[in-house]
Design an enzyme around this catalytic site. Structure first.
Site, PDB file in Angstrom:
ATOM      1  N   HIS A  23       0.862  -1.181   0.000  1.00 17.12           N
ATOM      2  CA  HIS A  23       0.000   0.000   0.000  1.00 17.12           C
ATOM      3  C   HIS A  23       0.897   1.229   0.000  1.00 17.12           C
ATOM      4  CE1 HIS A  23      -3.814  -2.097   0.457  1.00 17.12           C
ATOM      5  NE2 HIS A  23      -3.221  -2.920   1.311  1.00 17.12           N
ATOM      6  N   TRP A  26      -0.972   4.255   1.529  1.00 15.27           N
ATOM      7  CA  TRP A  26      -1.408   4.109   2.907  1.00 15.27           C
ATOM      8  C   TRP A  26      -0.253   3.852   3.873  1.00 15.27           C
ATOM      9  CZ3 TRP A  26      -5.293   6.263   4.889  1.00 15.27           C
ATOM     10  CH2 TRP A  26      -6.431   6.517   4.130  1.00 15.27           C
ATOM     11  N   LEU A 159     -16.028   9.228  -1.759  1.00 13.24           N
ATOM     12  CA  LEU A 159     -14.813   9.264  -2.589  1.00 13.24           C
ATOM     13  C   LEU A 159     -15.151   8.599  -3.918  1.00 13.24           C
ATOM     14  CD1 LEU A 159     -11.804   9.561  -3.286  1.00 13.24           C
ATOM     15  CD2 LEU A 159     -11.409   7.449  -1.986  1.00 13.24           C
ATOM     16  N   ARG A 169      -3.776   7.021  -9.678  1.00 13.20           N
ATOM     17  CA  ARG A 169      -3.341   7.545  -8.378  1.00 13.20           C
ATOM     18  C   ARG A 169      -3.984   8.900  -8.072  1.00 13.20           C
ATOM     19  NH1 ARG A 169      -1.686   3.121  -5.934  1.00 13.20           N
ATOM     20  NH2 ARG A 169      -0.581   4.367  -4.377  1.00 13.20           N
ATOM     21  N   LEU A 170      -5.201   9.123  -8.548  1.00 10.31           N
ATOM     22  CA  LEU A 170      -5.947  10.349  -8.188  1.00 10.31           C
ATOM     23  C   LEU A 170      -6.471  10.268  -6.760  1.00 10.31           C
ATOM     24  CD1 LEU A 170      -8.198  11.691 -11.096  1.00 10.31           C
ATOM     25  CD2 LEU A 170      -6.636  12.972  -9.646  1.00 10.31           C
ATOM     26  N   LEU A 409     -23.016   6.704   6.327  1.00 11.84           N
ATOM     27  CA  LEU A 409     -24.020   6.638   5.240  1.00 11.84           C
ATOM     28  C   LEU A 409     -23.406   6.058   3.959  1.00 11.84           C
ATOM     29  CD1 LEU A 409     -25.516  10.118   5.966  1.00 11.84           C
ATOM     30  CD2 LEU A 409     -26.401   7.872   6.682  1.00 11.84           C
TER      31      LEU A 409
HETATM   32  C1  LIG Z   1      -7.644  14.148   9.635  1.00 13.10           C
HETATM   33  C2  LIG Z   1      -8.535  14.116   8.463  1.00 13.10           C
HETATM   34  C3  LIG Z   1      -8.211  12.890   7.561  1.00 13.10           C
HETATM   35  C4  LIG Z   1      -9.192  12.791   6.381  1.00 13.10           C
HETATM   36  C5  LIG Z   1      -8.905  11.583   5.432  1.00 13.10           C
HETATM   37  C6  LIG Z   1      -9.087  10.248   6.097  1.00 13.10           C
HETATM   38  C7  LIG Z   1      -8.885   9.066   5.090  1.00 13.10           C
HETATM   39  C8  LIG Z   1     -10.065   8.945   4.099  1.00 13.10           C
HETATM   40  C9  LIG Z   1      -9.829   7.793   3.125  1.00 13.10           C
HETATM   41  C10 LIG Z   1     -10.939   7.684   2.052  1.00 13.10           C
HETATM   42  C11 LIG Z   1     -12.253   7.137   2.614  1.00 13.10           C
HETATM   43  C12 LIG Z   1     -13.251   6.915   1.485  1.00 13.10           C
HETATM   44  C13 LIG Z   1     -14.596   6.377   2.008  1.00 13.10           C
HETATM   45  C14 LIG Z   1     -15.442   6.020   0.822  1.00 13.10           C
HETATM   46  O1  LIG Z   1     -15.931   6.874   0.108  1.00 13.10           O
HETATM   47  S1  LIG Z   1     -15.631   4.344   0.424  1.00 13.10           S
HETATM   48  C15 LIG Z   1     -16.314   4.374  -1.199  1.00 13.10           C
HETATM   49  C16 LIG Z   1     -15.161   4.528  -2.225  1.00 13.10           C
HETATM   50  N1  LIG Z   1     -15.703   4.769  -3.560  1.00 13.10           N
HETATM   51  C17 LIG Z   1     -15.919   3.773  -4.457  1.00 13.10           C
HETATM   52  O2  LIG Z   1     -15.676   2.611  -4.228  1.00 13.10           O
HETATM   53  C18 LIG Z   1     -16.532   4.244  -5.757  1.00 13.10           C
HETATM   54  C19 LIG Z   1     -15.997   3.498  -6.979  1.00 13.10           C
HETATM   55  N2  LIG Z   1     -14.542   3.506  -7.000  1.00 13.10           N
HETATM   56  C20 LIG Z   1     -13.830   4.647  -7.300  1.00 13.10           C
HETATM   57  O3  LIG Z   1     -14.364   5.730  -7.525  1.00 13.10           O
HETATM   58  C21 LIG Z   1     -12.310   4.527  -7.278  1.00 13.10           C
HETATM   59  O4  LIG Z   1     -11.966   3.172  -7.433  1.00 13.10           O
HETATM   60  C22 LIG Z   1     -11.688   5.069  -5.975  1.00 13.10           C
HETATM   61  C23 LIG Z   1     -11.857   6.581  -5.924  1.00 13.10           C
HETATM   62  C24 LIG Z   1     -12.345   4.419  -4.771  1.00 13.10           C
HETATM   63  C25 LIG Z   1     -10.179   4.740  -5.980  1.00 13.10           C
HETATM   64  O5  LIG Z   1      -9.600   5.312  -7.131  1.00 13.10           O
HETATM   65  P1  LIG Z   1      -8.759   4.367  -8.157  1.00 13.10           P
HETATM   66  O6  LIG Z   1      -9.386   3.022  -8.176  1.00 13.10           O
HETATM   67  O7  LIG Z   1      -8.617   5.120  -9.442  1.00 13.10           O
HETATM   68  O8  LIG Z   1      -7.305   4.181  -7.439  1.00 13.10           O
HETATM   69  P2  LIG Z   1      -6.112   5.216  -7.504  1.00 13.10           P
HETATM   70  O9  LIG Z   1      -5.123   4.743  -8.522  1.00 13.10           O
HETATM   71  O10 LIG Z   1      -6.593   6.611  -7.665  1.00 13.10           O
HETATM   72  O11 LIG Z   1      -5.464   5.102  -6.034  1.00 13.10           O
HETATM   73  C26 LIG Z   1      -5.121   3.801  -5.529  1.00 13.10           C
HETATM   74  C27 LIG Z   1      -4.912   4.000  -4.044  1.00 13.10           C
HETATM   75  O12 LIG Z   1      -6.173   4.349  -3.448  1.00 13.10           O
HETATM   76  C28 LIG Z   1      -6.477   3.392  -2.415  1.00 13.10           C
HETATM   77  N3  LIG Z   1      -7.924   3.193  -2.353  1.00 13.10           N
HETATM   78  C29 LIG Z   1      -8.726   2.525  -3.208  1.00 13.10           C
HETATM   79  N4  LIG Z   1      -9.998   2.545  -2.791  1.00 13.10           N
HETATM   80  C30 LIG Z   1     -10.014   3.256  -1.626  1.00 13.10           C
HETATM   81  C31 LIG Z   1     -11.049   3.617  -0.695  1.00 13.10           C
HETATM   82  N5  LIG Z   1     -12.319   3.240  -0.883  1.00 13.10           N
HETATM   83  N6  LIG Z   1     -10.718   4.338   0.389  1.00 13.10           N
HETATM   84  C32 LIG Z   1      -9.425   4.700   0.603  1.00 13.10           C
HETATM   85  N7  LIG Z   1      -8.385   4.389  -0.235  1.00 13.10           N
HETATM   86  C33 LIG Z   1      -8.706   3.677  -1.337  1.00 13.10           C
HETATM   87  C34 LIG Z   1      -5.771   2.120  -2.867  1.00 13.10           C
HETATM   88  O13 LIG Z   1      -5.606   1.267  -1.746  1.00 13.10           O
HETATM   89  C35 LIG Z   1      -4.448   2.694  -3.387  1.00 13.10           C
HETATM   90  O14 LIG Z   1      -3.625   3.074  -2.294  1.00 13.10           O
HETATM   91  P3  LIG Z   1      -2.405   2.068  -1.866  1.00 13.10           P
HETATM   92  O15 LIG Z   1      -3.098   0.725  -1.571  1.00 13.10           O
HETATM   93  O16 LIG Z   1      -1.457   1.998  -3.066  1.00 13.10           O
HETATM   94  O17 LIG Z   1      -1.826   2.659  -0.621  1.00 13.10           O
HETATM   95  C1  LIG Z   2     -18.761   4.537   2.104  1.00 11.17           C
HETATM   96  N1  LIG Z   2     -20.074   4.279   2.558  1.00 11.17           N
HETATM   97  C2  LIG Z   2     -20.186   2.904   3.049  1.00 11.17           C
HETATM   98  C3  LIG Z   2     -21.612   2.560   3.044  1.00 11.17           C
HETATM   99  C4  LIG Z   2     -21.983   2.282   1.610  1.00 11.17           C
HETATM  100  N2  LIG Z   2     -22.749   1.095   1.668  1.00 11.17           N
HETATM  101  C5  LIG Z   2     -24.141   1.199   2.078  1.00 11.17           C
HETATM  102  C6  LIG Z   2     -22.168  -0.142   1.341  1.00 11.17           C
HETATM  103  N3  LIG Z   2     -20.817  -0.254   1.185  1.00 11.17           N
HETATM  104  C7  LIG Z   2     -20.309  -1.462   0.875  1.00 11.17           C
HETATM  105  C8  LIG Z   2     -21.167  -2.550   0.692  1.00 11.17           C
HETATM  106  F1  LIG Z   2     -20.693  -3.773   0.368  1.00 11.17           F
HETATM  107  C9  LIG Z   2     -22.551  -2.353   0.860  1.00 11.17           C
HETATM  108  N4  LIG Z   2     -23.433  -3.324   0.706  1.00 11.17           N
HETATM  109  C10 LIG Z   2     -24.816  -3.222   1.001  1.00 11.17           C
HETATM  110  C11 LIG Z   2     -24.922  -4.728   0.659  1.00 11.17           C
HETATM  111  C12 LIG Z   2     -25.719  -4.856  -0.594  1.00 11.17           C
HETATM  112  O1  LIG Z   2     -26.841  -4.374  -0.646  1.00 11.17           O
HETATM  113  N5  LIG Z   2     -25.118  -5.477  -1.644  1.00 11.17           N
HETATM  114  C13 LIG Z   2     -25.810  -5.559  -2.931  1.00 11.17           C
HETATM  115  C14 LIG Z   2     -25.871  -4.187  -3.486  1.00 11.17           C
HETATM  116  C15 LIG Z   2     -26.999  -3.545  -3.894  1.00 11.17           C
HETATM  117  N6  LIG Z   2     -26.648  -2.339  -4.343  1.00 11.17           N
HETATM  118  C16 LIG Z   2     -25.317  -2.207  -4.200  1.00 11.17           C
HETATM  119  C17 LIG Z   2     -24.490  -1.121  -4.510  1.00 11.17           C
HETATM  120  C18 LIG Z   2     -23.123  -1.233  -4.194  1.00 11.17           C
HETATM  121  C19 LIG Z   2     -22.635  -2.395  -3.591  1.00 11.17           C
HETATM  122  C20 LIG Z   2     -23.479  -3.471  -3.321  1.00 11.17           C
HETATM  123  N7  LIG Z   2     -24.809  -3.357  -3.638  1.00 11.17           N
HETATM  124  C21 LIG Z   2     -23.396  -4.715   0.464  1.00 11.17           C
HETATM  125  N8  LIG Z   2     -23.051  -1.155   1.180  1.00 11.17           N
END
Ligand SMILES: CCCCCCCCCCCCCC(=O)SCCNC(=O)CCNC(=O)[C@H](O)C(C)(C)COP(=O)(O)OP(=O)(O)OC[C@H]1O[C@@H](n2cnc3c(N)ncnc32)[C@H](O)[C@@H]1OP(=O)(O)O
Ligand SMILES: CNCCCN(C)c1ncc(F)c(N2CC(C(=O)NCc3cnc4ccccn34)C2)n1
Length: 409
Positions: A23, A26, A159, A169-170, A409
């Site tokens: 990672h 991370w 995110l 790596r965005l 949420l």
């Molecule tokens: C003090 C205040 C602090 C505030 C910040 C606290 C931390 C908040 C952290 C965020 C909390 C978010 C909570 C939510 O919203 S969880 C929901 C996340 N969103 C999705 O799953 C939507 C669909 N996926 C995407 O939009 C993209 O795949 C995302 C944007 C998720 C990654 O974009 P992409 O796929 O183009 O990858 P990359 O090339 O840019 O970057 C790769 C790097 O990113 C790491 N990565 C991948 N997925 C996640 C993830 N869900 N949380 C944290 N890190 C994640 C991955 O391990 C790798 O790092 P490393 O393994 O090499 O180290």
């Molecule tokens: C960053 N906020 C975390 C909460 C976002 N939440 C609600 C969430 N995060 C990961 C999950 F795994 C999940 N699940 C609900 C379960 C489920 O219903 N699985 C079938 C399904 C129906 N629709 C979808 C859409 C996306 C993924 C699974 N889906 C699995 N929920």
């Protein structure tokens, strides 16, 4: 004790957890690192101290040339629509790409405008040429109690990087930028959840689903017809009464906020990690809002005391590639408290009102005391796991889901 055997155990555990992954982002962050697993000498609490505000980076991180930062004002109808569409088309999908979350605009405004929110924490990325929104990340302020310490945190969520810009790596830049903006408000911790394993979960929860409209769920591939089960037998299995069973069960109203706050604060005090809600928070997060959040309580017909409370939020999913249906209407269990009514009965009443409101499925995590009703109320285990994380706060050891009193949420 022979360390080599301990090292062997930890390495085997890490291998088994497929956490051998590099990672590279991370590993640079103040989060529990997999290599530290098992090191009981590390104290619980903040990993890095706050830095003087004058030393926090005053300018945004650099984006790749074609892109620019933007702050998303969700009170603007146009911007809210742009955010809604980005998430509708690019946010979380299930592993088989059959469903994608479809958070509504009113839900996003609710989720991102709690008391004390910062517009600067609603961060977007636009392409400079056509100004299209291509990425998003948010934070909202929250007071989270960890054991006896109430910590000001940012809850990070939504995110999202456009599908066409993945694996560039965005995400690390987005995370560093929201971290910088949170630091500027003198907040040094965060809480977030994800369906993916990152360094290092404080707990891992299981999703459970209770069918309300089994025929549709089977038609769209969310569930499968059970072995030796017919469709009519399945419909009968999940049938619910037409109205709630508990006397005094009614919708929550503004006048109930003080009583519900007392009830909820008392109930949440038993968990290791939980929100420290005051009346303003309860008014925002738990007052019913149509198509966003539903909350009910039990007012004793004799004493008029508020004795119990249940709530669920509305999070539909787009159904990808089905001719008949395009939307899966899902209710997600939120906060539930009982002091008189059995939790089993209260949650059955929640299922009944969710069915009345035409939800297809009622989802719940195995957090708090949810495990006590899941099987009996005919919830089935889902395939999704939800990992909970804290940023810049080490937990001495991982929690059980039943020790967690926080629903994001
Ligand atoms: C003090 C205040 C602090 C505030 C910040 C606290 C931390 C908040 C952290 C965020 C909390 C978010 C909570 C939510 O919203 S969880 C929901 C996340 N969103 C999705 O799953 C939507 C669909 N996926 C995407 O939009 C993209 O795949 C995302 C944007 C998720 C990654 O974009 P992409 O796929 O183009 O990858 P990359 O090339 O840019 O970057 C790769 C790097 O990113 C790491 N990565 C991948 N997925 C996640 C993830 N869900 N949380 C944290 N890190 C994640 C991955 O391990 C790798 O790092 P490393 O393994 O090499 O180290
Ligand atoms: C960053 N906020 C975390 C909460 C976002 N939440 C609600 C969430 N995060 C990961 C999950 F795994 C999940 N699940 C609900 C379960 C489920 O219903 N699985 C079938 C399904 C129906 N629709 C979808 C859409 C996306 C993924 C699974 N889906 C699995 N929920």
């Amino acid at each position: 004790k022979d360390d080599s055997s301990l090292e062997t155990i930890v390495r085997k555990f890490q291998d088994s957890m497929s956490v051998g992954k590099k990672h590279t982002f991370w590993e640079t962050q103040p989060v529990g690192q997999f290599k530290d697993l098992g090191d009981v000498s590390l104290p619980e609490g903040p990993i890095e101290p706050p830095t003087p505000l004058s030393e926090v980076k005053q300018v945004p991180y650099n984006l790749p040339t074609p892109y620019e930062w933007t702050t998303c004002d969700l009170d603007s109808e146009d911007t809210c629509t742009e955010v809604y569409n980005l998430l509708k088309n690019n946010y979380v999908e299930d592993d088989e790409n059959m469903f994608r979350f479809n958070y509504s605009k009113e839900f996003l405004r609710w989720a991102l405008h709690p008391p004390g929110y910062y517009k600067s924490w609603h961060i977007g990325v636009r392409a400079k040429t056509n100004k299209k929104l291509v990425a998003f990340i948010t934070g909202v302020p929250a007071r989270i109690r960890v054991r006896d310490a109430v910590v000001k945190m940012a809850e990070i969520n939504f995110l999202c990087v456009h599908k066409k810009l993945r694996s560039k790596r965005l995400a690390p830049v987005m995370i560093k930028e929201v971290t910088r903006r949170v630091h500027l408000e003198n907040i040094w911790q965060a809480a977030y959840t994800a369906g993916v394993v990152l360094p290092t979960p404080i707990t891992t929860c299981q999703y459970w689903h209770r069918s309300l409209n089994p025929k549709k769920l089977i038609d769209v591939g969310f569930s499968r017809l059970g072995a030796r089960m017919t469709m009519s037998r399945t419909i009968k299995l999940y049938k619910l009464p037409d109205s709630p069973a508990t006397p005094g069960f009614r919708k929550m109203e503004l006048r109930d906020v003080p009583a519900v706050t007392r009830l909820l604060r008392n109930y949440l005090s038993q968990f290791v990690v939980a929100p420290d809600f005051d009346e303003n928070d309860v008014e925002h997060w738990l007052l019913p809002e149509e198509n966003v959040v539903d909350s009910y309580l039990v007012e004793s017909p004799e004493t008029h005391d508020i004795t119990d409370f249940c709530s669920f939020y509305t999070l539909p999913s787009s159904i990808l590639g089905n001719q008949t249906y395009s939307i899966l209407k899902a209710a997600y269990s939120y906060y539930n408290v009982t002091t008189k009514t059995p939790l089993l009965q209260l949650m059955n009443d929640a299922l009944i009102v969710a069915k009345q409101k035409d939800f297809d499925v009622f989802n719940a995590l195995d957090v708090m005391q949810n495990e006590s009703f899941l099987k009996e109320l005919k919830f089935g285990p889902g395939d999704g796991q939800l990992h909970y994380y804290l940023y810049n706060y080490r937990m001495r050891n991982a929690l059980k889901p039943s020790e967690l009193g926080l629903v994001l949420l």
